[in-house]
Scaffold this active site. Structure first.
Site, PDB file in Angstrom:
ATOM      1  NE  ARG A  64      10.577   1.786   5.132  1.00  0.00           N
ATOM      2  CZ  ARG A  64      10.474   0.524   4.690  1.00  0.00           C
ATOM      3  NH1 ARG A  64      10.730   0.259   3.428  1.00  0.00           N
ATOM      4  NH2 ARG A  64      10.109  -0.445   5.508  1.00  0.00           N
ATOM      5  CG  HIS A  80       3.089   0.970  -5.452  1.00  0.00           C
ATOM      6  ND1 HIS A  80       3.242   2.015  -4.578  1.00  0.00           N
ATOM      7  CD2 HIS A  80       3.713  -0.087  -4.883  1.00  0.00           C
ATOM      8  CE1 HIS A  80       3.929   1.616  -3.518  1.00  0.00           C
ATOM      9  NE2 HIS A  80       4.228   0.350  -3.684  1.00  0.00           N
ATOM     10  N   GLY A 112       0.815  -1.215   0.000  1.00  0.00           N
ATOM     11  CA  GLY A 112       0.000   0.000   0.000  1.00  0.00           C
ATOM     12  C   GLY A 112       0.843   1.257   0.000  1.00  0.00           C
ATOM     13  CD  GLN A 116       7.859  -7.242   3.677  1.00  0.00           C
ATOM     14  OE1 GLN A 116       7.085  -8.068   3.198  1.00  0.00           O
ATOM     15  NE2 GLN A 116       8.390  -6.287   2.928  1.00  0.00           N
TER      16      GLN A 116
END
Ligand code: PAF
Length: 280
Positions: free
Chosen positions: A188, A37, A31, A61
């Site tokens: 990020r 993406h 997401g 992870q």
């Protein structure tokens, strides 16, 4: 776009798609979707009749001191973007559904592909990635799955898993999408202050400088790496973690760089870790 919240329902939907004789491509994500993406969706649409995207922030992870809790969760916005770009089925399983035993007993180990670089900085990260990707492949049974070059070591580990464990899935790796100034798009990046963003950009610039030096004929990995390190080391506020020339499939360091090898790097800026890579 149809939203699917459980594994059982996803299997049912997949059976229906297969019954119509349609092929399936798959874009796994956590997401916080961005243009990177969305280009994976374009690629997925190009190669199959129906596109499934998953959004699942996979706890397996993340290390104990990593950003699992603060990882951006923007499901409503993601669903709008995915739908607009042409996803047919959006799979958003819960943690309980994916890991009813809390942590799985059986995990997939990446072997030598996942040992160095991200694997060394983030112990067990690739075990978490491969285990969830294996589960998602078993649930969705896609013909093709699309991953981003931005996470090149992840893509190499997935390809090795598919090869070594005979998954009947083709793996496509789509090029990294960059901001106008060269910063690789990443979920990020939204953590970065304008100042940190400027610092983070130096990683991409160091990698581009390595690629330019390769273009001018330099083939020694040590010389190419030194070119990049010089740029990273002179910046206060930026902590380089690794920068290396590697084989893009095995992720072993190379001494002499050839076309198709990769330069991979990671830095920390404030609380945020950024990774990037280029293919020579
Ligand atoms: O690249 C990611 O977003 C994740 O590592 C993946 C492949 C969705 C597995 O959780």
């Amino acid at each position: 776009m149809k939203s699917v919240g459980t594994i059982d329902e996803m299997r049912h939907v997949i059976a229906g798609v297969r019954a119509k004789g349609k092929s399936i491509s798959f874009v796994p994500t956590m997401g916080a979707l961005h243009e990177g993406h969305l280009t994976l969706i374009d690629e997925a649409k190009r190669v199959a009749d129906s596109v499934v995207m998953s959004i699942f922030v996979n706890p397996l992870q993340f290390g104990p001191s990593e950003d699992f809790d603060r990882y951006p969760r923007t499901l409503d916005d993601d669903a709008k973007l995915a739908s607009k770009r042409g996803v047919d089925f959006l799979f958003t399983p819960t943690r309980e559904d994916m890991y009813p035993e809390h942590a799985p007993v059986v995990i997939v180990h990446p072997g030598s592909v996942g040992k160095e670089w991200e694997g060394a900085v983030r112990p067990r990260h690739f075990e978490g990635v491969l285990t969830v990707v294996a589960k998602l492949f078993h649930i969705i049974m896609p013909d093709v799955a699309v991953f981003g070059q931005k996470d090149l070591q992840q893509a190499a580990a997935v390809k090795a898993m598919v090869r070594d464990l005979n998954f009947p899935v083709g793996i496509l790796v789509a090029p990294t999408v960059r901001e106008d100034d060269g910063l690789a798009m990443s979920s990020r990046n939204r953590y970065l202050s304008p100042k940190d963003r400027e610092l983070g950009l130096i990683l991409s610039k160091a990698l581009f400088a390595m690629r330019d030096a390769f273009g001018r004929g330099e083939r020694r990995a040590s010389a190419l790496e030194a070119t990049g390190w010089r740029m990273l080391e002179r910046v206060a506020g930026l902590t380089p973690r690794y920068l290396a020339a590697v084989n893009a499939d095995t992720f072993q360091r190379v001494n002499n760089v050839r076309h198709g090898d990769a330069a991979v790097g990671a830095v920390r800026v404030g609380e945020t870790r950024l990774i990037d890579n280029i293919i020579f």
